[in-house]
Design a protein around this motif. Structure first.
Motif, PDB file in Angstrom:
ATOM      1  N   ALA A 283      73.253  -3.123  -0.342  1.00  0.00           N
ATOM      2  CA  ALA A 283      74.365  -3.778  -1.022  1.00  0.00           C
ATOM      3  C   ALA A 283      74.877  -4.961  -0.226  1.00  0.00           C
ATOM      4  O   ALA A 283      75.188  -4.843   0.952  1.00  0.00           O
ATOM      5  CB  ALA A 283      75.496  -2.781  -1.246  1.00  0.00           C
ATOM      6  N   ALA A 284      74.934  -6.113  -0.886  1.00  0.00           N
ATOM      7  CA  ALA A 284      75.510  -7.302  -0.272  1.00  0.00           C
ATOM      8  C   ALA A 284      76.769  -7.714  -1.001  1.00  0.00           C
ATOM      9  O   ALA A 284      77.335  -8.762  -0.721  1.00  0.00           O
ATOM     10  CB  ALA A 284      74.497  -8.445  -0.281  1.00  0.00           C
ATOM     11  N   ASP A 285      77.195  -6.901  -1.970  1.00  0.00           N
ATOM     12  CA  ASP A 285      78.440  -7.180  -2.675  1.00  0.00           C
ATOM     13  C   ASP A 285      79.090  -5.860  -3.073  1.00  0.00           C
ATOM     14  O   ASP A 285      78.431  -4.820  -3.170  1.00  0.00           O
ATOM     15  CB  ASP A 285      78.192  -8.057  -3.906  1.00  0.00           C
ATOM     16  CG  ASP A 285      77.240  -7.422  -4.901  1.00  0.00           C
ATOM     17  OD1 ASP A 285      77.703  -6.561  -5.678  1.00  0.00           O
ATOM     18  OD2 ASP A 285      76.047  -7.771  -4.899  1.00  0.00           O
ATOM     19  N   LEU A 286      80.386  -5.917  -3.304  1.00  0.00           N
ATOM     20  CA  LEU A 286      81.157  -4.711  -3.585  1.00  0.00           C
ATOM     21  C   LEU A 286      80.756  -4.067  -4.902  1.00  0.00           C
ATOM     22  O   LEU A 286      80.686  -2.838  -5.017  1.00  0.00           O
ATOM     23  CB  LEU A 286      82.649  -5.070  -3.619  1.00  0.00           C
ATOM     24  CG  LEU A 286      83.634  -3.907  -3.680  1.00  0.00           C
ATOM     25  CD1 LEU A 286      83.604  -3.121  -2.379  1.00  0.00           C
ATOM     26  CD2 LEU A 286      85.047  -4.405  -3.948  1.00  0.00           C
ATOM     27  N   LEU A 287      80.471  -4.865  -5.921  1.00  0.00           N
ATOM     28  CA  LEU A 287      80.119  -4.322  -7.228  1.00  0.00           C
ATOM     29  C   LEU A 287      78.851  -3.485  -7.161  1.00  0.00           C
ATOM     30  O   LEU A 287      78.777  -2.404  -7.752  1.00  0.00           O
ATOM     31  CB  LEU A 287      79.954  -5.468  -8.229  1.00  0.00           C
ATOM     32  CG  LEU A 287      79.569  -5.078  -9.656  1.00  0.00           C
ATOM     33  CD1 LEU A 287      80.579  -4.100 -10.242  1.00  0.00           C
ATOM     34  CD2 LEU A 287      79.453  -6.319 -10.534  1.00  0.00           C
ATOM     35  N   THR A 288      77.849  -3.973  -6.433  1.00  0.00           N
ATOM     36  CA  THR A 288      76.610  -3.209  -6.289  1.00  0.00           C
ATOM     37  C   THR A 288      76.871  -1.853  -5.649  1.00  0.00           C
ATOM     38  O   THR A 288      76.324  -0.828  -6.068  1.00  0.00           O
ATOM     39  CB  THR A 288      75.601  -3.997  -5.432  1.00  0.00           C
ATOM     40  OG1 THR A 288      75.304  -5.227  -6.064  1.00  0.00           O
ATOM     41  CG2 THR A 288      74.314  -3.209  -5.232  1.00  0.00           C
ATOM     42  N   LEU A 289      77.741  -1.850  -4.630  1.00  0.00           N
ATOM     43  CA  LEU A 289      78.069  -0.600  -3.948  1.00  0.00           C
ATOM     44  C   LEU A 289      78.745   0.377  -4.896  1.00  0.00           C
ATOM     45  O   LEU A 289      78.406   1.572  -4.925  1.00  0.00           O
ATOM     46  CB  LEU A 289      78.981  -0.892  -2.752  1.00  0.00           C
ATOM     47  CG  LEU A 289      79.314   0.304  -1.857  1.00  0.00           C
ATOM     48  CD1 LEU A 289      78.086   0.723  -1.054  1.00  0.00           C
ATOM     49  CD2 LEU A 289      80.448  -0.031  -0.905  1.00  0.00           C
ATOM     50  N   TYR A 290      79.672  -0.104  -5.709  1.00  0.00           N
ATOM     51  CA  TYR A 290      80.377   0.786  -6.635  1.00  0.00           C
ATOM     52  C   TYR A 290      79.472   1.260  -7.769  1.00  0.00           C
ATOM     53  O   TYR A 290      79.581   2.401  -8.224  1.00  0.00           O
ATOM     54  CB  TYR A 290      81.610   0.083  -7.207  1.00  0.00           C
ATOM     55  CG  TYR A 290      82.797   0.129  -6.277  1.00  0.00           C
ATOM     56  CD1 TYR A 290      83.218   1.328  -5.706  1.00  0.00           C
ATOM     57  CD2 TYR A 290      83.510  -1.026  -5.967  1.00  0.00           C
ATOM     58  CE1 TYR A 290      84.303   1.378  -4.853  1.00  0.00           C
ATOM     59  CE2 TYR A 290      84.606  -0.987  -5.116  1.00  0.00           C
ATOM     60  CZ  TYR A 290      85.000   0.225  -4.558  1.00  0.00           C
ATOM     61  OH  TYR A 290      86.071   0.270  -3.719  1.00  0.00           O
ATOM     62  N   LEU A 291      78.575   0.407  -8.240  1.00  0.00           N
ATOM     63  CA  LEU A 291      77.633   0.836  -9.273  1.00  0.00           C
ATOM     64  C   LEU A 291      76.745   1.972  -8.766  1.00  0.00           C
ATOM     65  O   LEU A 291      76.301   2.826  -9.543  1.00  0.00           O
ATOM     66  CB  LEU A 291      76.770  -0.346  -9.727  1.00  0.00           C
ATOM     67  CG  LEU A 291      77.462  -1.390 -10.609  1.00  0.00           C
ATOM     68  CD1 LEU A 291      76.568  -2.617 -10.770  1.00  0.00           C
ATOM     69  CD2 LEU A 291      77.801  -0.798 -11.975  1.00  0.00           C
ATOM     70  N   ALA A 292      76.508   1.962  -7.451  1.00  0.00           N
ATOM     71  CA  ALA A 292      75.628   2.971  -6.861  1.00  0.00           C
ATOM     72  C   ALA A 292      76.333   4.308  -6.641  1.00  0.00           C
ATOM     73  O   ALA A 292      75.667   5.329  -6.444  1.00  0.00           O
ATOM     74  CB  ALA A 292      75.082   2.465  -5.523  1.00  0.00           C
ATOM     75  N   CYS A 293      77.677   4.316  -6.691  1.00  0.00           N
ATOM     76  CA  CYS A 293      78.393   5.566  -6.395  1.00  0.00           C
ATOM     77  C   CYS A 293      79.113   6.091  -7.626  1.00  0.00           C
ATOM     78  O   CYS A 293      80.208   6.659  -7.526  1.00  0.00           O
ATOM     79  CB  CYS A 293      79.356   5.377  -5.230  1.00  0.00           C
ATOM     80  SG  CYS A 293      80.676   4.185  -5.536  1.00  0.00           S
ATOM     81  N   LYS A 294      78.521   5.897  -8.789  1.00  0.00           N
ATOM     82  CA  LYS A 294      79.146   6.328 -10.039  1.00  0.00           C
ATOM     83  C   LYS A 294      79.430   7.822 -10.038  1.00  0.00           C
ATOM     84  O   LYS A 294      80.480   8.269 -10.523  1.00  0.00           O
ATOM     85  CB  LYS A 294      78.229   5.957 -11.212  1.00  0.00           C
ATOM     86  CG  LYS A 294      78.802   6.299 -12.580  1.00  0.00           C
ATOM     87  CD  LYS A 294      77.869   5.823 -13.691  1.00  0.00           C
ATOM     88  CE  LYS A 294      78.436   6.158 -15.054  1.00  0.00           C
ATOM     89  NZ  LYS A 294      77.540   5.698 -16.150  1.00  0.00           N
ATOM     90  N   ASP A 295      78.513   8.612  -9.497  1.00  0.00           N
ATOM     91  CA  ASP A 295      78.702  10.066  -9.475  1.00  0.00           C
ATOM     92  C   ASP A 295      79.902  10.451  -8.612  1.00  0.00           C
ATOM     93  O   ASP A 295      80.645  11.379  -8.943  1.00  0.00           O
ATOM     94  CB  ASP A 295      77.442  10.761  -8.959  1.00  0.00           C
ATOM     95  CG  ASP A 295      76.284  10.620  -9.939  1.00  0.00           C
ATOM     96  OD1 ASP A 295      76.545  10.361 -11.133  1.00  0.00           O
ATOM     97  OD2 ASP A 295      75.123  10.757  -9.501  1.00  0.00           O
TER      98      ASP A 295
END
Length: 523
Positions: A283-295
């Motif tokens: 992840a190089a951006d916050l949105l990518t990180l949050y999309l990855a932690c949906k669970d």
């Protein structure tokens, strides 16, 4: 005697405007007499409304003036009878340490705060408890990830080299007057969008395009400040009738929601085209990180999209506005203190980028700029980007200053005033003196966060503080060696804008000139 009374009564009955004028004269005379001690009076019936009205255009200066003479640097402000306004205003470091750190659990953001700042949804600024802890934990993980920091450094260097410097070059060639505050807001908007969404919206461009997302943020922030000084019944009426400031807020929210939804959609499409699952490992951006932690978030569908909207908007506000505000006031202060500018230029000359002439400084290079760090800290002391903080006690409490607070008495901490208190910073508290941040050996002097409040205090201290300093130093290192910034005559007396962020009311109008020192301009 009865004849005189009859005559006076008949005269006033015939000319009621004279009676009203005379009553107003006595009121204002008494008001002036009672205000001579510098403290606003809480009058019967009208409360402190007269003082608030008189000082509506200079709230920060007015609060500073009465807190300077108030016992314990604290004073209670009450509204008219029937209004819910009962506020303790303070600039006392002991109160700040108590509220923000020692008794932190008793001062959540709460429902009242969330209602005022409803546009921010359930993001980190409004959140309490586990929601706040989760968002802070995720943001911390990203901010301190070496890969993310490397990506931020690269994108910042690219934006400065390909965006800001060429723009200022063009302005220097034409000697055109430009609003430097607008330039910095465009720069930080792009940088923050790249950090949050992984997208450069191109707000910083030679033709100064209008970006609806950025304009909506400005509108929303202006309305948020207005809500702090407007009676609640009037706000409710505006909302019900869809008029005035609340109508502006509704329109701004529509733009913010649509803009963020578009960014989220683009990010998902990009991942789909790459035929990869977003796992957040790179992840190089916050949105990518949050999309990855949906669970982990535990939300689906529209609820998860709402979570993404709230968290990303909160970080956008934090990243764009605070840094641009700090840079604007810093360059204004430099224009009034050429001796400080000379010292910063000397430090930049002595600490050229390790990569050689023409290279952008690395994070390690920027860390060596101690005097620049001190000058930025001093600017933040006098002009904190967030000028005040709103708090409410969950349970009744008594502050170190001796004042009582409860669920019905709100607390406003004036960060702007704290930097101007002689009892906190000494007799030279109004002076811009970077040396106060240096020890005798030339090292940076640490000040506790309850005294230096520009990055908040206690558990809610800004986790992006180091990143903010690094970005500000990078901007200064890119601009100062190449350009001399001349503030126009009309901008010498800057006035704070009435907003939740300490912007300049009319911007910072400047002319940009290329420096003649060729050796210095290649840094």
């Amino acid at each position: 005697m009865e004849t005189v009374s009859w005559w006076v009564g008949g005269f006033l009955g015939k000319y009621p405007e004279i009676m009203v004028s005379f009553a107003c004269f006595l009121f204002l005379l008494f008001f002036r007499f009672r205000e001579r001690d510098g403290l606003p009076t809480n009058w019967p019936v009208v409360g402190a409304l007269p003082a608030i009205t008189v000082n509506a255009g200079r709230v920060h200066e007015w609060v500073t003036e009465f807190l300077q003479v108030a016992p314990g640097m604290s004073h209670v402000i009450r509204g008219p009878w029937g209004s819910p306004v009962d506020v303790l205003v303070t600039a006392n470091p002991a109160d700040v340490a108590h509220v923000f750190t020692a008794n932190f659990s008793n001062y959540p953001k709460g429902e009242d705060f969330a209602a005022v700042f409803d546009v921010l949804g359930d993001g980190i600024f409004n959140a309490d408890g586990e929601s706040w802890a989760f968002q802070r934990r995720k943001a911390h993980a990203l901010l301190f990830d070496p890969r993310f920091r490397s990506a931020v450094a690269a994108s910042t260097a690219r934006k400065l080299g390909e965006g800001l410097v060429p723009l200022l070059d063009g302005l220097a060639a034409t000697c055109e007057v430009v609003d430097l505050q607008d330039v910095f807001m465009r720069l930080t908007f792009d940088l923050t969008a790249m950090f949050v969404f992984g997208v450069d919206p191109g707000c910083l461009a030679a033709h100064f395009p209008r970006v609806p997302f950025a304009a909506a943020m400005d509108e929303a922030e202006a309305v948020l400040f207005y809500r702090h000084v407007t009676p609640v019944p009037w706000l409710r009426l505006q909302t019900y009738l869809n008029i005035g400031h609340e109508r502006k807020m509704a329109k701004a929210r529509q733009v913010l929601d649509a803009s963020i939804a578009e960014f989220v959609s683009l990010r998902r499409e990009r991942a789909a085209r790459a035929n990869t699952n977003v796992d957040g490992t790179d992840a190089a951006d916050l949105l990518t990180l949050y999309l990855a932690c949906k669970d982990e978030v535990g939300k689906d569908g529209k609820e998860f999209d709402r979570f993404l909207r709230d968290t990303t908007l909160n970080i956008m506000v934090a990243g764009r506005d605070t840094t641009s505000s700090a840079l604007t006031w810093f360059f204004w202060l430099l224009s009034k203190h050429p001796d400080v500018e000379t010292k910063i230029l000397a430090e930049l000359r002595e600490n050229a980028p390790s990569g050689g002439i023409g290279c952008h400084p690395t994070a390690i290079d920027l860390k060596r700029l101690v005097y620049l760090h001190a000058a930025l800290s001093e600017s933040l002391r006098l002009y904190p980007p967030v000028p005040f903080e709103h708090k409410a006690a969950a349970r009744p409490d008594t502050l170190p200053s001796g004042h009582a607070v409860s669920r019905t008495r709100q607390l406003i901490v004036s960060f702007y005033s704290m930097g101007r208190m002689e009892a906190v910073w000494g007799k030279d508290c109004l002076e811009f003196r970077p040396e106060r941040w240096l020890t005798e050996t030339g090292r940076l002097r640490h000040e506790p966060s309850y005294k230096f409040v520009a990055f908040n205090v206690g558990p809610r201290t800004c986790i992006g503080k180091d990143l903010a300093f690094t970005q500000m130093k990078a901007v200064v290192a890119a601009v100062m060696p190449r350009f001399r910034v001349e503030v126009t005559a009309g901008a010498t007396a800057a006035i704070p804008k009435m907003s939740i962020i300490l912007h300049m009311k009319d911007g910072l109008k400047v002319r940009v000139h290329k420096r003649q020192d060729d050796a210095l301009s290649t840094i």
